[in-house]
Motif scaffolding. Structure first.
Motif, PDB file in Angstrom:
ATOM      1  N   ARG A   1      -9.480   7.110 -11.257  1.00 47.61           N
ATOM      2  CA  ARG A   1     -10.558   7.437 -11.928  1.00 47.61           C
ATOM      3  C   ARG A   1     -10.424   6.288 -13.266  1.00 47.61           C
ATOM      4  NH1 ARG A   1      -8.981  12.332 -12.300  1.00 47.61           N
ATOM      5  NH2 ARG A   1      -7.916  12.173 -14.000  1.00 47.61           N
ATOM      6  N   GLU A   2      -9.348   6.239 -13.894  1.00 46.22           N
ATOM      7  CA  GLU A   2      -9.341   5.505 -15.308  1.00 46.22           C
ATOM      8  C   GLU A   2      -9.498   4.237 -14.973  1.00 46.22           C
ATOM      9  OE1 GLU A   2      -5.344   5.896 -16.724  1.00 46.22           O
ATOM     10  OE2 GLU A   2      -5.426   8.180 -16.946  1.00 46.22           O
ATOM     11  N   LEU A   3      -9.327   3.603 -13.868  1.00 43.51           N
ATOM     12  CA  LEU A   3      -9.452   1.976 -13.597  1.00 43.51           C
ATOM     13  C   LEU A   3     -10.605   1.874 -12.871  1.00 43.51           C
ATOM     14  CD1 LEU A   3      -5.667   0.857 -13.052  1.00 43.51           C
ATOM     15  CD2 LEU A   3      -6.982   1.090 -15.302  1.00 43.51           C
ATOM     16  N   GLY A   4     -10.995   2.867 -12.102  1.00 46.63           N
ATOM     17  CA  GLY A   4     -12.271   2.540 -11.201  1.00 46.63           C
ATOM     18  C   GLY A   4     -12.040   1.765 -10.112  1.00 46.63           C
ATOM     19  N   VAL A   5     -10.983   2.135  -9.310  1.00 45.35           N
ATOM     20  CA  VAL A   5     -10.415   1.139  -8.265  1.00 45.35           C
ATOM     21  C   VAL A   5     -10.269   2.388  -7.164  1.00 45.35           C
ATOM     22  CG1 VAL A   5      -9.429  -0.560  -9.594  1.00 45.35           C
ATOM     23  CG2 VAL A   5      -8.211   1.447  -8.750  1.00 45.35           C
ATOM     24  N   SER A   6      -9.953   1.755  -5.731  1.00 43.77           N
ATOM     25  CA  SER A   6      -9.799   2.696  -4.616  1.00 43.77           C
ATOM     26  C   SER A   6      -8.418   3.097  -4.731  1.00 43.77           C
ATOM     27  CB  SER A   6     -10.347   1.958  -3.470  1.00 43.77           C
ATOM     28  OG  SER A   6      -9.280   0.701  -3.041  1.00 43.77           O
ATOM     29  N   ARG A   7      -8.309   4.111  -3.879  1.00 41.23           N
ATOM     30  CA  ARG A   7      -6.675   4.609  -3.633  1.00 41.23           C
ATOM     31  C   ARG A   7      -6.031   3.584  -2.993  1.00 41.23           C
ATOM     32  NH1 ARG A   7      -4.495  10.457  -3.335  1.00 41.23           N
ATOM     33  NH2 ARG A   7      -6.378  10.779  -4.633  1.00 41.23           N
ATOM     34  N   SER A   8      -6.367   2.625  -1.913  1.00 45.05           N
ATOM     35  CA  SER A   8      -5.884   1.788  -1.414  1.00 45.05           C
ATOM     36  C   SER A   8      -5.258   0.544  -2.308  1.00 45.05           C
ATOM     37  CB  SER A   8      -6.673   1.009  -0.241  1.00 45.05           C
ATOM     38  OG  SER A   8      -7.727   0.436  -0.732  1.00 45.05           O
ATOM     39  N   SER A   9      -5.986   0.427  -3.256  1.00 50.24           N
ATOM     40  CA  SER A   9      -5.659  -0.504  -4.342  1.00 50.24           C
ATOM     41  C   SER A   9      -4.504  -0.007  -5.135  1.00 50.24           C
ATOM     42  CB  SER A   9      -6.841  -0.992  -5.264  1.00 50.24           C
ATOM     43  OG  SER A   9      -7.880  -1.664  -4.444  1.00 50.24           O
ATOM     44  N   VAL A  10      -4.540   1.093  -5.682  1.00 53.30           N
ATOM     45  CA  VAL A  10      -3.395   1.736  -6.428  1.00 53.30           C
ATOM     46  C   VAL A  10      -2.250   1.619  -5.303  1.00 53.30           C
ATOM     47  CG1 VAL A  10      -2.624   4.042  -7.356  1.00 53.30           C
ATOM     48  CG2 VAL A  10      -5.150   3.120  -7.576  1.00 53.30           C
ATOM     49  N   ARG A  11      -2.316   2.202  -4.297  1.00 52.70           N
ATOM     50  CA  ARG A  11      -1.073   2.228  -3.437  1.00 52.70           C
ATOM     51  C   ARG A  11      -0.562   0.872  -3.339  1.00 52.70           C
ATOM     52  NH1 ARG A  11      -3.154   6.760   1.456  1.00 52.70           N
ATOM     53  NH2 ARG A  11      -2.804   8.393  -0.274  1.00 52.70           N
ATOM     54  N   GLU A  12      -1.538  -0.252  -3.141  1.00 56.14           N
ATOM     55  CA  GLU A  12      -0.997  -1.539  -3.029  1.00 56.14           C
ATOM     56  C   GLU A  12      -0.028  -1.838  -4.272  1.00 56.14           C
ATOM     57  OE1 GLU A  12      -2.277  -6.177  -2.445  1.00 56.14           O
ATOM     58  OE2 GLU A  12      -3.746  -4.279  -2.066  1.00 56.14           O
TER      59      GLU A  12
END
Length: 333
Positions: free
Chosen positions: A58-69
């Motif tokens: 939510r804060e960075l406007g990215v997908s969950r897959s990007s966060v997990r990577e």
């Protein structure tokens, strides 16, 4: 996290990708830099909680897959850790990833043989000599039973022909702890681990000089407690002398083996004449030609080294120009 700090962290991360992440890797890098910047700005310590995956999305406007990577990459660097039920936390941020990188780098560059051991041993010696003044100042006029006990155990094991790796790292950690410098302590420990692993192939020879090494440790602590900086530095050099002797012996043996496999003495003599020029030329001419060839080789080596230094400096300067220093791993470690 306060709105201002959150906005600043997000903006700092966006600078890495020009504000428009174009791929999954770009977006993962954005998350990594945002988390590293948050750790720095909020001075988060190991164990501190970090945002959840959903909050980062939510804060960075990215997908969950990007966060997990991103979290996976940061975990590999020992910057964050994720545990079921505890979420994501700041990890120990140790130099453990450096251990593997140093060992792989030195081994790959040096290949089989003593190159990896020699490179790391030299760096350890430089570091020990560089810390000498601080250690002596900290220990001067004191007496540390624990250090003398460690040295006594080293000596006993050496007399029995036993290795004393455990006592060795215990000794160096205790000595470095006198500086009250966590980074120095981590670096000494990391280099010791790399050194110990790289040393395994030489263990048979190392055992021959155990007692001399143990006695050098005894002189190190005695000089530190006496406040004698010159004796301390001499003892540090003595500490590494046995290993340097072993390295020199192995290198000489390797050179002999390489020379023997090149075709025998007759072919070696023929090759030597070929390098120097006409075998019928007088000795003075051969000597002059060999000297000229040596000078040319030295000039080429200096030019190559200068070019390498210039290239490294250029890469470093370019990196500094385009990167936000506060968003790099080096800023955290």
């Amino acid at each position: 996290m306060p709105d201002d700090a959150q906005s600043h962290a997000t903006q700092g991360a966006m600078r890495v990708t020009g504000g428009h992440p174009r791929s999954g890797s770009d977006r993962a890098d954005l998350v990594m830099d945002a988390l590293k910047q948050r750790i720095i700005e909020e001075r988060l310590q190991p164990g501190a909680k970090l945002p959840t995956e959903a909050e980062l999305c939510r804060e960075l406007g990215v997908s969950r897959s990007s966060v997990r990577e991103a979290l996976s990459k940061l975990a590999a660097l020992d910057i964050v850790t994720s545990q079921r039920g505890k979420g994501t936390q700041v990890a120990n941020m140790s130099l453990s990833p450096l251990v593997e990188s140093l060992l792989l780098r030195s081994s790959a560059r040096a290949g089989a043989g003593t190159g990896a051991v020699e490179s790391v041993a030299q760096l350890r010696e430089y570091l020990d000599l560089g810390m000498a003044e601080g250690v002596v100042r900290a220990l001067s006029g004191t007496h540390h039973d624990n250090l003398h006990d460690i040295v006594a155990r080293m000596t006993e094991k050496a007399l029995r022909g036993e290795n004393f790796q455990h006592e060795d790292i215990e000794f160096h950690i205790a000595m470095t702890s006198a500086l009250d410098n966590e980074v120095a302590l981590e670096m000494v420990t990391a280099l010791w681990v790399v050194h110990s692993i790289a040393l395994r192939d030489l263990n048979d020879d190392v055992d021959e000089l155990l007692l001399e090494t143990a006695q050098a440790h005894k002189r190190i602590i005695q000089a530190a407690e006496d406040g004698d900086i010159f004796a301390y530095r001499g003892a540090v050099i003595d500490h590494y002398r046995p290993l340097n002797m072993i390295i020199d012996r192995h290198e000489a043996a390797q050179q002999r083996a390489n020379s023997g496999s090149s075709g025998g003495s007759a072919e070696s003599a023929e090759s030597a004449f070929g390098d120097c020029g006409d075998p019928e030329a007088p000795p003075e001419a051969l000597t002059a030609q060999a000297a000229a060839q040596q000078r040319e080789a030295e000039r080429a080596e200096r030019a190559e080294r200068a070019a390498d230094i210039a290239a490294r400096a250029q890469r470093a300067a370019s990196f500094a120009d385009i990167a936000d220093p506060t968003s790099r791993v080096s800023g955290v470690l």
